[in-house]
Design an enzyme around this catalytic site. Structure first.
Site, PDB file in Angstrom:
ATOM      1  N   ASP A   1       3.032   1.853  -5.799  1.00  0.00           N
ATOM      2  CA  ASP A   1       3.666   3.055  -5.256  1.00  0.00           C
ATOM      3  C   ASP A   1       5.155   3.035  -5.608  1.00  0.00           C
ATOM      4  O   ASP A   1       5.711   4.002  -6.151  1.00  0.00           O
ATOM      5  CB  ASP A   1       3.470   3.071  -3.733  1.00  0.00           C
ATOM      6  CG  ASP A   1       3.789   4.410  -3.105  1.00  0.00           C
ATOM      7  OD1 ASP A   1       3.928   5.399  -3.849  1.00  0.00           O
ATOM      8  OD2 ASP A   1       3.895   4.473  -1.871  1.00  0.00           O
TER       9      ASP A   1
ATOM     10  N   TYR B   1      -3.067   0.971   2.078  1.00  0.00           N
ATOM     11  CA  TYR B   1      -3.841   2.207   2.221  1.00  0.00           C
ATOM     12  C   TYR B   1      -5.015   2.070   3.192  1.00  0.00           C
ATOM     13  O   TYR B   1      -5.551   3.073   3.649  1.00  0.00           O
ATOM     14  CB  TYR B   1      -4.352   2.680   0.851  1.00  0.00           C
ATOM     15  CG  TYR B   1      -3.412   3.676   0.182  1.00  0.00           C
ATOM     16  CD1 TYR B   1      -2.141   3.926   0.688  1.00  0.00           C
ATOM     17  CD2 TYR B   1      -3.812   4.377  -0.950  1.00  0.00           C
ATOM     18  CE1 TYR B   1      -1.289   4.821   0.071  1.00  0.00           C
ATOM     19  CE2 TYR B   1      -2.964   5.280  -1.576  1.00  0.00           C
ATOM     20  CZ  TYR B   1      -1.703   5.499  -1.066  1.00  0.00           C
ATOM     21  OH  TYR B   1      -0.869   6.399  -1.677  1.00  0.00           O
TER      22      TYR B   1
ATOM     23  N   ASP C   1       9.176  -8.223  -7.956  1.00  0.00           N
ATOM     24  CA  ASP C   1      10.605  -7.878  -8.013  1.00  0.00           C
ATOM     25  C   ASP C   1      11.117  -7.988  -9.447  1.00  0.00           C
ATOM     26  O   ASP C   1      11.898  -7.166  -9.910  1.00  0.00           O
ATOM     27  CB  ASP C   1      11.455  -8.720  -7.051  1.00  0.00           C
ATOM     28  CG  ASP C   1      11.009 -10.171  -6.940  1.00  0.00           C
ATOM     29  OD1 ASP C   1      10.043 -10.538  -7.627  1.00  0.00           O
ATOM     30  OD2 ASP C   1      11.638 -10.930  -6.186  1.00  0.00           O
TER      31      ASP C   1
ATOM     32  N   LYS D   1       3.240 -10.432  -5.875  1.00  0.00           N
ATOM     33  CA  LYS D   1       4.280 -11.229  -5.218  1.00  0.00           C
ATOM     34  C   LYS D   1       3.607 -12.518  -4.737  1.00  0.00           C
ATOM     35  O   LYS D   1       3.720 -12.920  -3.570  1.00  0.00           O
ATOM     36  CB  LYS D   1       4.864 -10.395  -4.063  1.00  0.00           C
ATOM     37  CG  LYS D   1       6.076 -10.992  -3.401  1.00  0.00           C
ATOM     38  CD  LYS D   1       7.334 -10.910  -4.215  1.00  0.00           C
ATOM     39  CE  LYS D   1       8.473 -11.607  -3.508  1.00  0.00           C
ATOM     40  NZ  LYS D   1       9.664 -11.771  -4.348  1.00  0.00           N
TER      41      LYS D   1
END
Ligand SMILES: NC(=O)C1=CN([C@@H]2O[C@H](COP(=O)(O)OP(=O)(O)OC[C@H]3O[C@@H](n4cnc5c(N)ncnc54)[C@H](OP(=O)(O)O)[C@@H]3O)[C@@H](O)[C@H]2O)C=CC1
Ligand SMILES: O=C(O)CCC(=O)C(=O)O
Ligand SMILES: [Mg+2]
Length: 474
Positions: free
Chosen positions: A362, A160, A338, A237
């Protein structure tokens, strides 16, 4: 003081004290109708909000709506390219709480996204998106009722911040040259890596301040939940990006184990404590072996590190958290991004609050909304310390615009979040009951109608769904 808008002449302002709103009985609340399906959704949603407040409080409480402009409507009123007029920004700042429909992201130059701009300008750093199942809602999932999560998504940094350079631009070339010739060779852990010369470049900054203020809000929210939902999962991650995604996780744990030390236990700490509870004579080394997969294959230095971690935890919190006391604390754990996408499908009831960086959140918020019925059932709020803007997870869904067919559920549920944030729980509860009962009675818009067994034909219009919700207040 405003150029083209006038505040209602009844009602007063919501103010904030220590991050919490102070709400009068007749607050003025600015709203942005929204582009695309906003023309259908907003009137339906406003009708439901007013009916709920009236049904809950009679004449004692009432919202004075203040129409403000953004997106296409703003350009019509203020002139070409005036997507986000100063009047709008000023009104949101002045009145503290606002609600909006979706806004199209203009293609081309200028503001990258109006929605993102509104969040950044007002420093609305927590994007809060609950995904909860309403009985009877059709779902592609076998057990959607098991999912009851709240996504706390960082809302101002990561992608963002939008710092990017186009492939081939002088700045991109300059940056690539600096990276390839100085910064990468100067950092031994990068080895001989080089960035291809024809790359576009995007920068993903993750700050300690931004991460910790988001996690702080998530933990505070967890404190208000029933005991069995008092859990915060840090999503990252970090196995790949250690200094951004991994740092988000580490800063989250740091905050939980300092500022919220009395209230929190981390998953790893809980293993250490329960190992000792099961076997009070367990050695530090054996405890370390049990919490660290592959302990015996580690170097002696690494083994010593884990053993010393075990010792540190026992010294620091055995008295306050040991002997099962940790089971009463907020559990803070972490999951790789994930993996969490499959975990919310395969083990949905093991999760409660998911604290994420911007991009992961998101993706995750659309995916989680799909499980509980789709984007028509995905509400949200953007919350800062002195302001909050409520809006759905979905966008303008342009192909459905103006047809009075779209599901207004997400904006209506965003209004429920707004009423709860204001402390108007009775009105919020009426709307939740209305939505739940309408769906259970197969009174639904096209999106849910087509997934129901047998399909509902004809589905309700957007406006009719609002009426059905109101009818089911009783
Ligand atoms: N906060 C905001 O204002 C946001 C704005 N946007 C902007 O919206 C525009 C369109 O984005 P797009 O990618 O098409 O994504 P959208 O979320 O607008 O729509 C994608 C699809 O999701 C389904 N959907 C969306 N809203 C609803 C709803 N209320 N009820 C039922 N189904 C719904 C529809 O699927 P189907 O047709 O299969 O029924 C729709 O075609 C872009 O300009 C984007 O930038 C995007 C996200 C957030
Ligand atoms: O502003 C946009 O165009 C997209 C925003 C978005 O996808 C979101 O907030 O989830
Ligand atoms: Mg999105």
């Amino acid at each position: 003081m405003y150029e083209k808008i006038t505040a209602p002449n009844t009602g007063s302002r919501i103010t904030f004290k220590e991050g919490e709103p102070i709400v009068p009985d007749n607050p003025i609340i600015p709203f942005i109708r929204g582009d695309g399906t906003g023309v259908d959704i907003w009137p339906a949603a406003q009708k439901v909000f007013d009916a709920a407040v009236h049904a809950a409080y009679g004449d004692k409480r009432q919202i004075s709506w203040f129409k403000i402009y953004a997106g296409d409507e703003a350009c019509d009123k203020y002139g070409t390219y005036q997507y986000l007029p100063e009047d709008t920004l000023q009104a949101i700042k002045e009145y503290g709480i606002a609600i909006k429909g979706p806004l199209t992201t203009p293609i081309g130059g200028g503001i990258r996204s109006l929605n993102v701009a509104l969040r950044q300008i007002n420093d609305l750093y927590a994007c809060v998106r609950p995904c909860k199942y309403y009985a009877g809602t059709p779902s592609p999932h076998k057990t959607p009722e098991k999912l009851d999560v709240i996504i706390y998504r960082e809302n101002t940094e990561d992608i963002y911040l939008g710092i990017e350079w186009r492939q081939g631009s002088p700045m991109a070339e300059k940056l690539i040259s600096l990276l390839n010739n100085e910064l990468i060779p100067g950092t031994p852990e990068h080895g001989k890596k080089q960035i291809p010369l024809d790359s576009g470049i995007g920068i993903k900054p993750i700050s300690k301040t931004g991460s910790q203020r988001l996690v702080r809000r998530a933990i505070r929210h967890a404190l208000r939940l029933p005991k069995d939902k008092q859990q915060v999962t840090l999503v990252h991650k970090g196995n790949i990006m250690k200094y951004t995604e991994g740092a988000f996780r580490d800063w989250g744990y740091e905050l939980a184990t300092t500022e919220f030390r009395a209230e929190c236990v981390t998953e790893r700490e809980s293993w250490i404590l329960s190992n000792k509870e099961r076997n009070p004579d367990i050695t530090l080394e054996e405890n370390a072996r049990q919490i660290e997969p592959g302990y015996d294959a580690l170097t002696p230095e690494k083994q010593a590190e884990v053993t010393s971690e075990v010792e540190g935890v026992l010294n620091a919190i055995w008295d306050t958290h040991g002997n099962g006391q940790w089971k009463e604390k907020i559990m803070v754990n972490d999951r790789i991004a994930d993996s969490i996408f499959q975990q919310i499908q395969t083990r949905p009831d093991e999760y409660s609050i998911l604290a994420t960086m911007n991009l992961n959140g998101d993706y995750l918020s659309d995916a989680a909304a799909a499980i509980v019925g789709g984007l028509g059932m995905g509400p949200g709020a953007n919350i800062g310390d002195t302001c909050a803007i409520f809006e759905a997870t979905h966008g303008t869904a342009p192909k459905h615009a103006g047809l009075d067919r779209i599901n207004p559920g997400s904006v209506i549920l965003s209004g429920v979040m707004m009423l709860e944030f204001m402390g108007w729980q009775e009105a919020a509860d009426l709307i939740k009951k209305g939505i739940g009962d309408a769906i259970a009675n197969r009174k639904v818009t096209y999106d849910l109608a087509r997934m129901m067994e047998p399909p509902v034909d004809p589905p309700l219009k957007c406006s009719e769904f609002a009426d059905a919700i109101i009818k089911h207040f009783k």
